[in-house]
Design a protein around this motif. Structure first.
Motif, PDB file in Angstrom:
ATOM      1  N   PHE A 192      10.891   3.230  -8.807  1.00 25.99           N
ATOM      2  CA  PHE A 192       9.854   3.759  -9.735  1.00 25.99           C
ATOM      3  C   PHE A 192      10.132   3.089 -11.096  1.00 25.99           C
ATOM      4  O   PHE A 192      10.101   4.067 -12.119  1.00 25.99           O
ATOM      5  CB  PHE A 192       9.732   4.959  -9.700  1.00 25.99           C
ATOM      6  CG  PHE A 192       9.442   5.650  -8.101  1.00 25.99           C
ATOM      7  CD1 PHE A 192       8.142   5.198  -7.708  1.00 25.99           C
ATOM      8  CD2 PHE A 192      10.027   6.492  -7.736  1.00 25.99           C
ATOM      9  CE1 PHE A 192       7.610   5.586  -6.384  1.00 25.99           C
ATOM     10  CE2 PHE A 192       9.586   7.034  -6.073  1.00 25.99           C
ATOM     11  CZ  PHE A 192       8.457   6.728  -5.656  1.00 25.99           C
ATOM     12  N   ASN A 193      10.139   1.917 -11.154  1.00 21.49           N
ATOM     13  CA  ASN A 193      10.371   1.278 -12.579  1.00 21.49           C
ATOM     14  C   ASN A 193       9.654   0.035 -12.584  1.00 21.49           C
ATOM     15  O   ASN A 193       9.025  -0.360 -11.858  1.00 21.49           O
ATOM     16  CB  ASN A 193      11.738   1.227 -12.921  1.00 21.49           C
ATOM     17  CG  ASN A 193      12.770   0.716 -12.065  1.00 21.49           C
ATOM     18  OD1 ASN A 193      12.600  -0.244 -11.411  1.00 21.49           O
ATOM     19  ND2 ASN A 193      13.927   1.333 -11.889  1.00 21.49           N
ATOM     20  N   VAL A 235       0.775  -1.277   0.092  1.00 18.85           N
ATOM     21  CA  VAL A 235      -0.030  -0.026   0.039  1.00 18.85           C
ATOM     22  C   VAL A 235       0.831   1.244  -0.033  1.00 18.85           C
ATOM     23  O   VAL A 235       0.667   2.282  -0.781  1.00 18.85           O
ATOM     24  CB  VAL A 235      -0.972  -0.167   1.232  1.00 18.85           C
ATOM     25  CG1 VAL A 235      -1.700   1.356   1.463  1.00 18.85           C
ATOM     26  CG2 VAL A 235      -2.090  -1.156   1.160  1.00 18.85           C
ATOM     27  N   PHE A 236       2.014   1.475   0.846  1.00 25.24           N
ATOM     28  CA  PHE A 236       2.766   2.488   0.903  1.00 25.24           C
ATOM     29  C   PHE A 236       3.706   2.697  -0.091  1.00 25.24           C
ATOM     30  O   PHE A 236       4.086   3.637  -0.480  1.00 25.24           O
ATOM     31  CB  PHE A 236       3.536   2.598   2.370  1.00 25.24           C
ATOM     32  CG  PHE A 236       2.572   2.938   3.405  1.00 25.24           C
ATOM     33  CD1 PHE A 236       2.212   4.370   3.729  1.00 25.24           C
ATOM     34  CD2 PHE A 236       1.695   1.956   4.178  1.00 25.24           C
ATOM     35  CE1 PHE A 236       1.397   4.852   4.389  1.00 25.24           C
ATOM     36  CE2 PHE A 236       0.913   2.662   5.137  1.00 25.24           C
ATOM     37  CZ  PHE A 236       0.621   3.961   5.257  1.00 25.24           C
ATOM     38  N   SER A 237       4.170   1.634  -0.724  1.00 28.07           N
ATOM     39  CA  SER A 237       4.816   1.601  -2.048  1.00 28.07           C
ATOM     40  C   SER A 237       3.806   2.393  -3.124  1.00 28.07           C
ATOM     41  O   SER A 237       4.422   2.920  -3.892  1.00 28.07           O
ATOM     42  CB  SER A 237       5.642   0.301  -2.464  1.00 28.07           C
ATOM     43  OG  SER A 237       4.558  -0.420  -2.748  1.00 28.07           O
ATOM     44  N   MET A 238       2.834   1.984  -3.121  1.00 33.04           N
ATOM     45  CA  MET A 238       1.752   2.559  -4.129  1.00 33.04           C
ATOM     46  C   MET A 238       1.562   3.950  -3.930  1.00 33.04           C
ATOM     47  O   MET A 238       1.798   4.802  -4.942  1.00 33.04           O
ATOM     48  CB  MET A 238       0.381   1.655  -4.163  1.00 33.04           C
ATOM     49  CG  MET A 238       0.379   0.628  -4.876  1.00 33.04           C
ATOM     50  SD  MET A 238      -1.306  -0.227  -4.533  1.00 33.04           S
ATOM     51  CE  MET A 238      -1.110  -1.782  -4.901  1.00 33.04           C
ATOM     52  N   VAL A 253      10.752   9.810  -0.287  1.00 31.76           N
ATOM     53  CA  VAL A 253      11.284   9.841  -1.520  1.00 31.76           C
ATOM     54  C   VAL A 253      12.677  10.344  -1.802  1.00 31.76           C
ATOM     55  O   VAL A 253      13.073  11.328  -1.422  1.00 31.76           O
ATOM     56  CB  VAL A 253      10.420  10.408  -2.544  1.00 31.76           C
ATOM     57  CG1 VAL A 253      10.856  10.599  -3.938  1.00 31.76           C
ATOM     58  CG2 VAL A 253       8.766  10.011  -2.475  1.00 31.76           C
ATOM     59  N   ILE A 254      13.556   9.592  -2.582  1.00 31.71           N
ATOM     60  CA  ILE A 254      14.881   9.924  -2.751  1.00 31.71           C
ATOM     61  C   ILE A 254      15.149   9.718  -4.281  1.00 31.71           C
ATOM     62  O   ILE A 254      15.191   8.460  -4.474  1.00 31.71           O
ATOM     63  CB  ILE A 254      16.007   9.185  -1.930  1.00 31.71           C
ATOM     64  CG1 ILE A 254      15.675   9.010  -0.572  1.00 31.71           C
ATOM     65  CG2 ILE A 254      17.485   9.469  -1.957  1.00 31.71           C
ATOM     66  CD1 ILE A 254      15.894   7.645   0.402  1.00 31.71           C
ATOM     67  N   GLU A 255      15.156  10.749  -5.060  1.00 30.80           N
ATOM     68  CA  GLU A 255      15.339  10.728  -6.518  1.00 30.80           C
ATOM     69  C   GLU A 255      14.376   9.835  -7.005  1.00 30.80           C
ATOM     70  O   GLU A 255      13.355  10.258  -7.088  1.00 30.80           O
ATOM     71  CB  GLU A 255      16.817  10.195  -6.803  1.00 30.80           C
ATOM     72  CG  GLU A 255      17.907  11.551  -6.344  1.00 30.80           C
ATOM     73  CD  GLU A 255      19.226  10.905  -6.490  1.00 30.80           C
ATOM     74  OE1 GLU A 255      19.386  10.029  -6.841  1.00 30.80           O
ATOM     75  OE2 GLU A 255      20.239  11.796  -6.200  1.00 30.80           O
ATOM     76  N   ASN A 256      14.892   8.875  -7.710  1.00 26.61           N
ATOM     77  CA  ASN A 256      14.128   7.907  -8.595  1.00 26.61           C
ATOM     78  C   ASN A 256      13.292   6.765  -7.728  1.00 26.61           C
ATOM     79  O   ASN A 256      13.167   5.615  -8.510  1.00 26.61           O
ATOM     80  CB  ASN A 256      14.647   7.543  -9.946  1.00 26.61           C
ATOM     81  CG  ASN A 256      14.779   8.716 -10.925  1.00 26.61           C
ATOM     82  OD1 ASN A 256      14.044   9.454 -10.857  1.00 26.61           O
ATOM     83  ND2 ASN A 256      15.862   8.581 -11.525  1.00 26.61           N
ATOM     84  N   TYR A 299       5.955  11.001  -4.962  1.00 22.66           N
ATOM     85  CA  TYR A 299       6.936  11.197  -5.909  1.00 22.66           C
ATOM     86  C   TYR A 299       6.681  12.253  -7.149  1.00 22.66           C
ATOM     87  O   TYR A 299       7.064  13.072  -7.552  1.00 22.66           O
ATOM     88  CB  TYR A 299       7.319   9.923  -6.439  1.00 22.66           C
ATOM     89  CG  TYR A 299       8.539   9.910  -7.872  1.00 22.66           C
ATOM     90  CD1 TYR A 299       9.913  10.452  -7.717  1.00 22.66           C
ATOM     91  CD2 TYR A 299       7.774   9.221  -8.896  1.00 22.66           C
ATOM     92  CE1 TYR A 299      10.536  10.552  -8.857  1.00 22.66           C
ATOM     93  CE2 TYR A 299       8.775   9.545 -10.041  1.00 22.66           C
ATOM     94  CZ  TYR A 299       9.849   9.890  -9.978  1.00 22.66           C
ATOM     95  OH  TYR A 299      10.734   9.901 -11.148  1.00 22.66           O
ATOM     96  N   LYS A 300       5.318  11.936  -7.411  1.00 21.87           N
ATOM     97  CA  LYS A 300       4.676  12.424  -8.683  1.00 21.87           C
ATOM     98  C   LYS A 300       4.004  13.844  -8.351  1.00 21.87           C
ATOM     99  O   LYS A 300       4.229  14.838  -9.222  1.00 21.87           O
ATOM    100  CB  LYS A 300       3.583  11.713  -9.401  1.00 21.87           C
ATOM    101  CG  LYS A 300       3.475  11.807 -11.025  1.00 21.87           C
ATOM    102  CD  LYS A 300       4.757  11.334 -11.720  1.00 21.87           C
ATOM    103  CE  LYS A 300       4.376  11.573 -13.114  1.00 21.87           C
ATOM    104  NZ  LYS A 300       5.804  11.458 -13.768  1.00 21.87           N
ATOM    105  N   PHE A 301       3.235  13.899  -7.271  1.00 17.75           N
ATOM    106  CA  PHE A 301       2.381  15.385  -7.020  1.00 17.75           C
ATOM    107  C   PHE A 301       2.804  15.852  -5.707  1.00 17.75           C
ATOM    108  O   PHE A 301       2.182  16.839  -5.097  1.00 17.75           O
ATOM    109  CB  PHE A 301       1.082  14.821  -6.827  1.00 17.75           C
ATOM    110  CG  PHE A 301       0.305  14.104  -7.991  1.00 17.75           C
ATOM    111  CD1 PHE A 301       0.154  14.618  -9.129  1.00 17.75           C
ATOM    112  CD2 PHE A 301       0.006  12.635  -7.820  1.00 17.75           C
ATOM    113  CE1 PHE A 301      -0.225  13.890 -10.176  1.00 17.75           C
ATOM    114  CE2 PHE A 301      -0.485  12.082  -8.995  1.00 17.75           C
ATOM    115  CZ  PHE A 301      -0.680  12.494 -10.402  1.00 17.75           C
ATOM    116  N   GLY A 302       3.755  15.156  -5.132  1.00 20.83           N
ATOM    117  CA  GLY A 302       4.579  16.004  -3.853  1.00 20.83           C
ATOM    118  C   GLY A 302       3.485  15.922  -2.592  1.00 20.83           C
ATOM    119  O   GLY A 302       3.802  16.598  -1.759  1.00 20.83           O
ATOM    120  N   ILE A 303       2.478  14.926  -2.648  1.00 20.71           N
ATOM    121  CA  ILE A 303       1.651  14.961  -1.338  1.00 20.71           C
ATOM    122  C   ILE A 303       2.472  14.151  -0.634  1.00 20.71           C
ATOM    123  O   ILE A 303       2.880  13.065  -0.618  1.00 20.71           O
ATOM    124  CB  ILE A 303       0.441  14.003  -2.029  1.00 20.71           C
ATOM    125  CG1 ILE A 303      -0.248  14.783  -2.958  1.00 20.71           C
ATOM    126  CG2 ILE A 303      -0.724  13.842  -0.744  1.00 20.71           C
ATOM    127  CD1 ILE A 303      -1.430  13.785  -3.895  1.00 20.71           C
TER     128      ILE A 303
END
Lengths: 68, 175
Positions: free
Chosen positions: B65-66, B25-28, B45-48, B34-38
């Protein structure tokens, strides 16, 4: 299997119902049905003895060998 | 002792299922940070990539995130099912009648689950070979070996159970 169980014949001769025989020899009607249908893998001497006693017959009257 | 083993596996399954669900859940959710800064709790979040902090245990799980996240989620799902099957495997020992179809099916399922990592490692090795990357004997290979050893032991036990079932059937049909 070449061994045939003639329990139905003996029950008819003695005019006894399966349920009655099951009660006398102390097994369930389901097990007696398995025995009658020939699905049983083996029969205990104690069961055979009880059947012979209840039906007043010999083991050969119940079991018969018929070659395939 | 058998009951203790079963209840231990029961606790193990629920603990692992809860842990894996938490990480999943938390990885989702980390993607939203990462994307919206929420701001999401337990996520950094560290880089990618992101790190999911598991409270109480102090674990810090790396979340890429791949496509790697799909491998991570499938591994997590696999182990959730694995420990569920393990719980059911031990349940076999505390049941009154073990020589029946149900315990046999449970054991067979657990054995198949132990063979799944073999498929994974073959694909993993093949992808390395295709890309021309040098293969190193890492933890993954040893884990697969351990799974194979478990599968082999279960196969032997399954055989005993099959023979036992046959005897049980004969006994049940002895009037």
């Amino acid at each position: 299997m070449p061994i045939v169980v003639n329990l139905d014949v003996m029950l008819a001769k003695r005019k006894m119902k399966s349920k009655e025989l099951a009660e006398i020899i102390g097994i369930t009607t389901a097990n007696l049905s398995i025995l009658k249908s020939g699905k049983a893998k083996a029969i205990r001497f104690s069961t055979l003895e009880a059947i012979c006693k209840a039906l007043d017959c010999q083991p050969a009257d119940i079991l018969e060998y018929i070659e395939d | 002792m058998k009951k203790l083993a079963y209840f231990t596996s029961l606790i193990l399954f629920y603990s692992i299922a809860f842990l894996l669900l938490f990480v999943m859940v938390f990885s989702m959710l980390s993607y939203f940070e990462y994307k919206f800064g929420i701001q999401i709790p337990f996520v950094e979040v560290i880089e990618n990539r992101a790190k999911v902090h598991v409270p109480l245990l102090g674990l810090r799980i790396n979340v890429p995130f791949n496509y790697g996240i799909l491998i991570m989620w499938s591994a997590m799902l696999y182990y959730a099912i694995y420990f569920y099957a393990f719980k059911n495997f031990l349940k076999v020992f505390i049941e009154k009648k073990i020589f029946e179809t149900k315990p046999l099916k449970r054991l067979r399922f657990f054995m198949i689950l132990n063979l799944v990592p073999l498929v994974y490692i073959i694909v993993f090795t093949a992808s390395f070979l295709v890309r021309g990357v040098r293969i190193r004997l890492e933890d993954d290979y040893f884990i697969v070996l351990a799974h194979l050893a478990i599968a082999f032991l279960i196969y032997l036990y399954l055989d005993v159970l099959k023979k036992g079932k046959h005897i049980q059937e004969e006994n049940d049909l002895t009037i």
